[in-house]
Design a protein around this motif. Structure first.
Motif, PDB file in Angstrom:
ATOM      1  N   HIS A  77       0.819  -1.213   0.000  1.00  0.00           N
ATOM      2  CA  HIS A  77       0.000   0.000   0.000  1.00  0.00           C
ATOM      3  C   HIS A  77       0.852   1.262   0.000  1.00  0.00           C
ATOM      4  CE1 HIS A  77      -3.660  -2.269   0.511  1.00  0.00           C
ATOM      5  NE2 HIS A  77      -3.169  -2.875   1.568  1.00  0.00           N
ATOM      6  N   GLY A  78       2.159   1.125  -0.119  1.00  0.00           N
ATOM      7  CA  GLY A  78       3.162   2.163  -0.184  1.00  0.00           C
ATOM      8  C   GLY A  78       2.814   3.595   0.150  1.00  0.00           C
ATOM      9  N   GLY A  79       3.336   4.092   1.278  1.00  0.00           N
ATOM     10  CA  GLY A  79       3.103   5.476   1.643  1.00  0.00           C
ATOM     11  C   GLY A  79       3.638   6.460   0.622  1.00  0.00           C
ATOM     12  N   LYS A  80       4.754   6.135  -0.022  1.00  0.00           N
ATOM     13  CA  LYS A  80       5.305   7.040  -1.033  1.00  0.00           C
ATOM     14  C   LYS A  80       4.338   7.190  -2.203  1.00  0.00           C
ATOM     15  CE  LYS A  80      10.044   5.612   0.005  1.00  0.00           C
ATOM     16  NZ  LYS A  80       9.643   4.442   0.818  1.00  0.00           N
ATOM     17  N   ILE A  81       3.701   6.092  -2.587  1.00  0.00           N
ATOM     18  CA  ILE A  81       2.748   6.153  -3.692  1.00  0.00           C
ATOM     19  C   ILE A  81       1.563   7.033  -3.313  1.00  0.00           C
ATOM     20  CG2 ILE A  81       1.227   4.803  -5.171  1.00  0.00           C
ATOM     21  CD1 ILE A  81       3.144   2.432  -4.756  1.00  0.00           C
ATOM     22  N   GLN A  82       1.097   6.883  -2.086  1.00  0.00           N
ATOM     23  CA  GLN A  82      -0.027   7.713  -1.637  1.00  0.00           C
ATOM     24  C   GLN A  82       0.364   9.192  -1.606  1.00  0.00           C
ATOM     25  OE1 GLN A  82      -2.263   6.257   1.758  1.00  0.00           O
ATOM     26  NE2 GLN A  82      -1.541   4.175   1.423  1.00  0.00           N
ATOM     27  N   LEU A  83       1.562   9.484  -1.124  1.00  0.00           N
ATOM     28  CA  LEU A  83       2.031  10.872  -1.126  1.00  0.00           C
ATOM     29  C   LEU A  83       2.199  11.392  -2.551  1.00  0.00           C
ATOM     30  CD1 LEU A  83       4.666  10.639   1.746  1.00  0.00           C
ATOM     31  CD2 LEU A  83       2.632  12.093   1.770  1.00  0.00           C
ATOM     32  N   LEU A  84       2.737  10.546  -3.423  1.00  0.00           N
ATOM     33  CA  LEU A  84       2.915  10.923  -4.820  1.00  0.00           C
ATOM     34  C   LEU A  84       1.583  11.251  -5.474  1.00  0.00           C
ATOM     35  CD1 LEU A  84       4.909  11.080  -7.288  1.00  0.00           C
ATOM     36  CD2 LEU A  84       4.373   8.660  -7.685  1.00  0.00           C
ATOM     37  N   ASN A  85       0.595  10.393  -5.255  1.00  0.00           N
ATOM     38  CA  ASN A  85      -0.722  10.590  -5.861  1.00  0.00           C
ATOM     39  C   ASN A  85      -1.442  11.819  -5.308  1.00  0.00           C
ATOM     40  OD1 ASN A  85      -0.366   8.313  -7.441  1.00  0.00           O
ATOM     41  ND2 ASN A  85      -1.480   6.964  -6.040  1.00  0.00           N
ATOM     42  N   ARG A  86      -1.046  12.247  -4.123  1.00  0.00           N
ATOM     43  CA  ARG A  86      -1.682  13.416  -3.512  1.00  0.00           C
ATOM     44  C   ARG A  86      -0.884  14.703  -3.724  1.00  0.00           C
ATOM     45  NH1 ARG A  86      -4.265  10.660   2.035  1.00  0.00           N
ATOM     46  NH2 ARG A  86      -4.814   8.690   0.999  1.00  0.00           N
TER      47      ARG A  86
ATOM     48  N   VAL B 224      18.435  -6.315  -7.723  1.00  0.00           N
ATOM     49  CA  VAL B 224      18.017  -7.016  -6.517  1.00  0.00           C
ATOM     50  C   VAL B 224      16.589  -7.518  -6.717  1.00  0.00           C
ATOM     51  CG1 VAL B 224      19.527  -5.735  -4.946  1.00  0.00           C
ATOM     52  CG2 VAL B 224      17.216  -4.907  -5.365  1.00  0.00           C
ATOM     53  N   LYS B 225      16.337  -8.730  -6.260  1.00  0.00           N
ATOM     54  CA  LYS B 225      14.985  -9.293  -6.369  1.00  0.00           C
ATOM     55  C   LYS B 225      14.188  -8.901  -5.136  1.00  0.00           C
ATOM     56  CE  LYS B 225      15.424 -12.980  -9.696  1.00  0.00           C
ATOM     57  NZ  LYS B 225      15.148 -14.394 -10.016  1.00  0.00           N
ATOM     58  N   ALA B 226      13.923  -7.617  -5.056  1.00  0.00           N
ATOM     59  CA  ALA B 226      13.126  -7.048  -3.980  1.00  0.00           C
ATOM     60  C   ALA B 226      12.342  -5.897  -4.596  1.00  0.00           C
ATOM     61  CB  ALA B 226      14.015  -6.566  -2.842  1.00  0.00           C
ATOM     62  N   SER B 227      11.327  -5.446  -3.892  1.00  0.00           N
ATOM     63  CA  SER B 227      10.479  -4.376  -4.418  1.00  0.00           C
ATOM     64  C   SER B 227      10.320  -3.285  -3.370  1.00  0.00           C
ATOM     65  CB  SER B 227       9.102  -4.924  -4.802  1.00  0.00           C
ATOM     66  OG  SER B 227       9.210  -5.931  -5.784  1.00  0.00           O
ATOM     67  N   THR B 228      10.141  -2.058  -3.839  1.00  0.00           N
ATOM     68  CA  THR B 228       9.980  -0.912  -2.955  1.00  0.00           C
ATOM     69  C   THR B 228       9.125   0.145  -3.629  1.00  0.00           C
ATOM     70  OG1 THR B 228      11.161   0.941  -1.912  1.00  0.00           O
ATOM     71  CG2 THR B 228      12.204  -0.050  -3.831  1.00  0.00           C
ATOM     72  N   ASP B 229       8.383   0.902  -2.837  1.00  0.00           N
ATOM     73  CA  ASP B 229       7.575   1.974  -3.410  1.00  0.00           C
ATOM     74  C   ASP B 229       8.424   3.140  -3.901  1.00  0.00           C
ATOM     75  OD1 ASP B 229       8.216   2.725  -0.822  1.00  0.00           O
ATOM     76  OD2 ASP B 229       6.192   3.300  -0.242  1.00  0.00           O
ATOM     77  N   GLN B 230       9.726   3.121  -3.610  1.00  0.00           N
ATOM     78  CA  GLN B 230      10.617   4.091  -4.249  1.00  0.00           C
ATOM     79  C   GLN B 230      10.654   3.859  -5.757  1.00  0.00           C
ATOM     80  OE1 GLN B 230      11.996   6.626  -2.650  1.00  0.00           O
ATOM     81  NE2 GLN B 230      13.271   7.482  -4.273  1.00  0.00           N
ATOM     82  N   GLY B 231      10.314   2.640  -6.183  1.00  0.00           N
ATOM     83  CA  GLY B 231      10.238   2.365  -7.612  1.00  0.00           C
ATOM     84  C   GLY B 231       9.244   3.277  -8.299  1.00  0.00           C
ATOM     85  N   ASP B 232       8.079   3.465  -7.701  1.00  0.00           N
ATOM     86  CA  ASP B 232       7.078   4.368  -8.283  1.00  0.00           C
ATOM     87  C   ASP B 232       7.587   5.802  -8.335  1.00  0.00           C
ATOM     88  OD1 ASP B 232       5.636   1.942  -7.138  1.00  0.00           O
ATOM     89  OD2 ASP B 232       4.010   2.900  -8.251  1.00  0.00           O
TER      90      ASP B 232
END
Length: 445
Positions: free
Chosen positions: A170-179, A358-366
């Motif tokens: 649910h990534g906080g960065k994505i929510q901040l980005l969208n807002r 790296v085989k990991a994921s992060t909302d920094q990607g968005d």
């Protein structure tokens, strides 16, 4: 990072031919040298070390799950408000209870650089992903950048984003980005600890989540099974189809599958309901979308074969992080210019070429798909079991003074990048030009 394991993977880039040279090669920076402000940055960060260490220990000792980082939110906003610099601090920013934003404004029009601070911990594991260290590195970098701006009367702004809820999807960065929180920001800087590598050239994977339900019709399995429609059969047929699909997936594709409801414990019925969850991970957001369509077709085939109806809920996860290679090269030069009396992990060379996968994921990607970004991976001393992120062993390692000192070194390097953006003629234009080419965007930034 949300992950199934933090694994370094070396392989050739899959970027387009058009942007191959620009996007997959660390450029050589053309300026007088990486030392212009680095000594001042390092001295300032060292002077703040004790205060940051106490804050780091507090966050590590008080782990809070995603979007419940109340103690961290209070401690970090209080710390930023206490600073002698003129930070404007907003608590519960953008309507997100544990998000916060701090802004240092020089009062002179210039670039806006930003640092992301993560706060959340893992359920039952505490800070086994080292978000306390991420916070310390970003705070050190942001404070040092503001110090250089003030001391040298530079133009520009520094943003610090307190970003909740990175773990999960649910990534906080994505929510901040969208807002709109990042609308006025030129670049985004963050880091992540590991035990494997030291690199600002990190590319992560993208992922999405499929929640699937099959609806059939119950019947007695002995008396009149022909009257039923078997939802469990639909699920099993789908599972088998996905297993066969794996034969033709790419090496970077990962399909995780869990049966969440097999129809209950009864064995003498035709099951009317079943459900499953599927996580799809791959090297890019576009590849995840393609793979999700293929997996969705497998679920649809299972439903069609059995006569069931199916509902598929696709939940977007995180996009792949694509590093800006000019920002990464700047960090590499600053990192390599600093003494390292206690080296950990592989050496980072200033002119290293190619991505670190790296085989990991992060909302920094968005964030990296919205503006130029780096997500610096840095090695900390491993625990006795050599456990990587998301292990109890790494949780202990992330709380050590040695790990904290490594984070401060990263913060110094990120401040060096930010100051390069603020002071190097044409550097920000070059950074943005690379981003536009990489993402095919003409009229943004």
């Amino acid at each position: 990072m949300a992950q199934d394991g933090f694994v370094l993977v070396s392989r050739e880039s899959q970027i387009t031919k058009k942007s191959h040279a620009a996007a997959n090669t660390a450029p050589t920076l053309q300026h007088e040298g990486p030392h212009d402000h680095l000594a001042e940055i390092a001295s300032f960060v060292d002077s703040q070390s004790e205060k940051l260490w106490h804050l780091n220990k507090f966050i590590h000792s008080n782990p809070e799950p995603a979007f419940q980082e109340f103690k961290a939110h209070e401690a970090l906003t209080k710390f930023m408000r206490s600073r002698p610099e003129r930070w404007q601090v907003t608590s519960s920013a953008c309507g997100i209870e544990t998000a916060w934003i701090a802004v240092y404004d020089s009062g002179r029009k210039g670039p806006a650089v930003s640092f992301n601070v993560e706060m959340d911990a893992l359920p039952n594991l505490g800070h086994a992903c080292g978000h306390n260290l991420i916070a310390s590195a970003s705070l050190a970098g942001a404070l040092a950048t503001a110090h250089i701006i003030e001391k040298h009367s530079l133009a520009g702004k520094v943003y610090v984003f307190g970003t909740p809820g990175e773990e999960g999807y649910h990534g906080g960065k994505i929510q901040l980005l969208n807002r709109g929180a990042y609308d006025k920001v030129d670049i985004s800087l963050i880091s992540h600890p590991s035990i494997l590598n030291n690199s600002p050239f990190v590319r992560t994977t993208a992922f999405c989540r499929l929640e699937v339900e099959f609806f059939g019709r119950a019947a007695h399995a002995a008396n009149a099974p022909w009257q039923g429609i078997n939802a469990l059969d639909a699920l099993v047929a789908s599972y088998n189809s996905i297993s066969m699909l794996r034969q033709q997936t790419q090496p970077s594709d990962i399909i995780g599958f869990a049966i969440t409801n097999g129809g209950g414990d009864a064995t003498n019925i035709i099951h009317a309901y079943s459900s499953a969850v599927c996580t799809i991970r791959s090297s890019s957001a576009s590849r995840v979308d393609t793979l999700a369509d293929k997996v969705g077709a497998c679920f649809g085939a299972g439903a069609q074969a059995t006569g069931c109806t199916v509902e598929i809920k696709v939940i977007k996860g995180y996009k792949d992080h694509v590093p800006n290679m000019h920002l990464a090269a700047s960090f590499a030069e600053h990192w390599s210019s600093m003494p390292d009396p206690y080296p950990v992990g592989p050496e980072l060379r200033a002119h290293e070429r190619g991505y670190t996968y790296v085989k990991a994921s992060t909302d920094q990607g968005d964030i990296s798909h919205a503006l130029p970004s780096i997500n610096v991976s840095f090695a900390i001393p491993a625990g006795p079991e050599k456990g990587g992120p998301h292990s109890a062993d790494f949780e202990k390692a992330a709380g050590t003074k040695w790990a904290f000192d490594r984070a401060l070194r990263v913060g110094k390097g990120m401040a060096g990048v930010a100051v390069d953006v603020l002071t190097r003629d044409g550097f920000l234009d070059t950074v943005k030009g690379e981003w536009r080419e990489r993402f095919g965007v003409e009229n943004k930034l």
